[in-house]
Motif scaffolding. Structure first.
Motif, PDB file in Angstrom:
ATOM      1  N   SER A 146      40.949  37.346  32.826  1.00  0.00           N
ATOM      2  CA  SER A 146      42.030  36.460  33.267  1.00  0.00           C
ATOM      3  C   SER A 146      42.893  37.068  34.368  1.00  0.00           C
ATOM      4  CB  SER A 146      42.908  36.081  32.073  1.00  0.00           C
ATOM      5  OG  SER A 146      43.508  37.253  31.540  1.00  0.00           O
ATOM      6  N   SER A 147      42.718  38.345  34.664  1.00  0.00           N
ATOM      7  CA  SER A 147      43.540  38.968  35.704  1.00  0.00           C
ATOM      8  C   SER A 147      43.151  38.454  37.091  1.00  0.00           C
ATOM      9  CB  SER A 147      43.410  40.498  35.654  1.00  0.00           C
ATOM     10  OG  SER A 147      42.090  40.874  35.915  1.00  0.00           O
ATOM     11  N   SER A 148      44.055  38.599  38.026  1.00  0.00           N
ATOM     12  CA  SER A 148      43.801  38.155  39.398  1.00  0.00           C
ATOM     13  C   SER A 148      42.804  39.088  40.077  1.00  0.00           C
ATOM     14  CB  SER A 148      45.096  38.136  40.196  1.00  0.00           C
ATOM     15  OG  SER A 148      45.976  37.201  39.627  1.00  0.00           O
ATOM     16  N   LEU A 149      41.965  38.506  40.864  1.00  0.00           N
ATOM     17  CA  LEU A 149      40.880  39.244  41.494  1.00  0.00           C
ATOM     18  C   LEU A 149      41.255  39.662  42.907  1.00  0.00           C
ATOM     19  CD1 LEU A 149      37.864  40.055  41.208  1.00  0.00           C
ATOM     20  CD2 LEU A 149      37.328  37.855  42.250  1.00  0.00           C
ATOM     21  N   ARG A 150      40.998  40.918  43.235  1.00  0.00           N
ATOM     22  CA  ARG A 150      41.207  41.413  44.598  1.00  0.00           C
ATOM     23  C   ARG A 150      39.918  41.285  45.396  1.00  0.00           C
ATOM     24  NH1 ARG A 150      44.954  44.429  47.172  1.00  0.00           N
ATOM     25  NH2 ARG A 150      46.043  44.830  45.231  1.00  0.00           N
ATOM     26  N   SER A 151      38.801  41.792  44.846  1.00  0.00           N
ATOM     27  CA  SER A 151      37.526  41.700  45.575  1.00  0.00           C
ATOM     28  C   SER A 151      36.342  41.962  44.647  1.00  0.00           C
ATOM     29  CB  SER A 151      37.480  42.679  46.741  1.00  0.00           C
ATOM     30  OG  SER A 151      37.323  43.991  46.271  1.00  0.00           O
ATOM     31  N   VAL A 152      35.179  41.475  45.085  1.00  0.00           N
ATOM     32  CA  VAL A 152      33.898  41.753  44.440  1.00  0.00           C
ATOM     33  C   VAL A 152      32.986  42.305  45.529  1.00  0.00           C
ATOM     34  CG1 VAL A 152      31.910  40.781  43.238  1.00  0.00           C
ATOM     35  CG2 VAL A 152      34.191  39.885  42.773  1.00  0.00           C
ATOM     36  N   GLU A 208      33.237  33.757  40.737  1.00  0.00           N
ATOM     37  CA  GLU A 208      31.814  33.463  40.601  1.00  0.00           C
ATOM     38  C   GLU A 208      31.113  34.013  41.838  1.00  0.00           C
ATOM     39  OE1 GLU A 208      28.641  29.865  39.822  1.00  0.00           O
ATOM     40  OE2 GLU A 208      30.776  29.450  39.820  1.00  0.00           O
ATOM     41  N   PHE A 209      30.197  34.908  41.593  1.00  0.00           N
ATOM     42  CA  PHE A 209      29.548  35.647  42.663  1.00  0.00           C
ATOM     43  C   PHE A 209      28.062  35.305  42.656  1.00  0.00           C
ATOM     44  CE2 PHE A 209      27.114  39.398  43.867  1.00  0.00           C
ATOM     45  CZ  PHE A 209      27.714  39.782  45.047  1.00  0.00           C
ATOM     46  N   GLU A 242      30.609  45.492  41.729  1.00  0.00           N
ATOM     47  CA  GLU A 242      31.893  46.039  41.297  1.00  0.00           C
ATOM     48  C   GLU A 242      32.999  45.059  41.661  1.00  0.00           C
ATOM     49  OE1 GLU A 242      32.249  49.805  43.340  1.00  0.00           O
ATOM     50  OE2 GLU A 242      32.955  48.847  45.162  1.00  0.00           O
ATOM     51  N   SER A 243      34.001  45.017  40.818  1.00  0.00           N
ATOM     52  CA  SER A 243      35.137  44.136  41.072  1.00  0.00           C
ATOM     53  C   SER A 243      36.435  44.919  40.873  1.00  0.00           C
ATOM     54  CB  SER A 243      35.100  42.909  40.159  1.00  0.00           C
ATOM     55  OG  SER A 243      35.224  43.301  38.815  1.00  0.00           O
ATOM     56  N   TYR A 244      37.455  44.494  41.615  1.00  0.00           N
ATOM     57  CA  TYR A 244      38.788  45.103  41.539  1.00  0.00           C
ATOM     58  C   TYR A 244      39.813  44.005  41.303  1.00  0.00           C
ATOM     59  CZ  TYR A 244      36.769  49.292  43.633  1.00  0.00           C
ATOM     60  OH  TYR A 244      36.002  50.403  43.882  1.00  0.00           O
ATOM     61  N   ASP A 245      40.781  44.296  40.430  1.00  0.00           N
ATOM     62  CA  ASP A 245      41.880  43.353  40.268  1.00  0.00           C
ATOM     63  C   ASP A 245      43.034  43.767  41.183  1.00  0.00           C
ATOM     64  OD1 ASP A 245      43.240  45.430  38.998  1.00  0.00           O
ATOM     65  OD2 ASP A 245      43.142  44.531  37.010  1.00  0.00           O
ATOM     66  N   LEU A 246      44.144  43.081  41.119  1.00  0.00           N
ATOM     67  CA  LEU A 246      45.263  43.347  42.020  1.00  0.00           C
ATOM     68  C   LEU A 246      45.916  44.710  41.790  1.00  0.00           C
ATOM     69  CD1 LEU A 246      46.957  39.846  42.257  1.00  0.00           C
ATOM     70  CD2 LEU A 246      45.442  40.962  43.909  1.00  0.00           C
ATOM     71  N   GLN A 247      45.705  45.294  40.617  1.00  0.00           N
ATOM     72  CA  GLN A 247      46.237  46.625  40.327  1.00  0.00           C
ATOM     73  C   GLN A 247      45.189  47.714  40.608  1.00  0.00           C
ATOM     74  OE1 GLN A 247      46.695  43.982  37.998  1.00  0.00           O
ATOM     75  NE2 GLN A 247      48.662  43.692  39.012  1.00  0.00           N
ATOM     76  N   MET A 293      30.602  42.522  50.845  1.00  0.00           N
ATOM     77  CA  MET A 293      31.895  43.093  50.463  1.00  0.00           C
ATOM     78  C   MET A 293      32.983  42.024  50.508  1.00  0.00           C
ATOM     79  SD  MET A 293      31.169  46.306  49.970  1.00  0.00           S
ATOM     80  CE  MET A 293      32.621  47.308  50.121  1.00  0.00           C
ATOM     81  N   TRP A 294      33.998  42.240  49.695  1.00  0.00           N
ATOM     82  CA  TRP A 294      35.249  41.492  49.719  1.00  0.00           C
ATOM     83  C   TRP A 294      35.124  40.023  49.347  1.00  0.00           C
ATOM     84  CZ3 TRP A 294      39.246  44.480  49.423  1.00  0.00           C
ATOM     85  CH2 TRP A 294      39.168  45.759  49.957  1.00  0.00           C
TER      86      TRP A 294
END
Length: 74
Positions: free
Chosen positions: A10-16, A33-34, A54-59, A27-28
């Motif tokens: 449920s966290s906000s997504l920065r990038s996949v 959904e990827f 790999e995915s990154y959230d806003l933190q 990238m990015w």
């Protein structure tokens, strides 16, 4: 071959980001959904390859998965 990945956190997504044999393939992505078409250019050799998502959230928390893919001779 298409790789489809759905991030259900449920966290906000920065990038996949998507890698083939540790080389950047895409990238990015900003969507949870990827979908990536692997070997669209038919340049993967007959061998075992590693796909990594790999995915990154806003933190900047990171989540990743690796998948082994074996390309077979026709």
């Amino acid at each position: 071959l298409n790789v489809r990945w759905l991030i259900q956190d449920s966290s906000s997504l920065r990038s996949v980001n998507f890698y083939i044999d540790w080389v950047s393939a895409s990238m990015w992505w900003k969507s949870k959904e990827f979908v990536f078409e692997v070997n669209k250019d038919k340049n993967l050799s007959v061998w075992k390859h590693t796909l990594k998502i790999e995915s990154y959230d806003l933190q900047f928390n990171k989540s990743e998965i690796s998948i082994e893919l074996e390309v077979l001779k026709r």
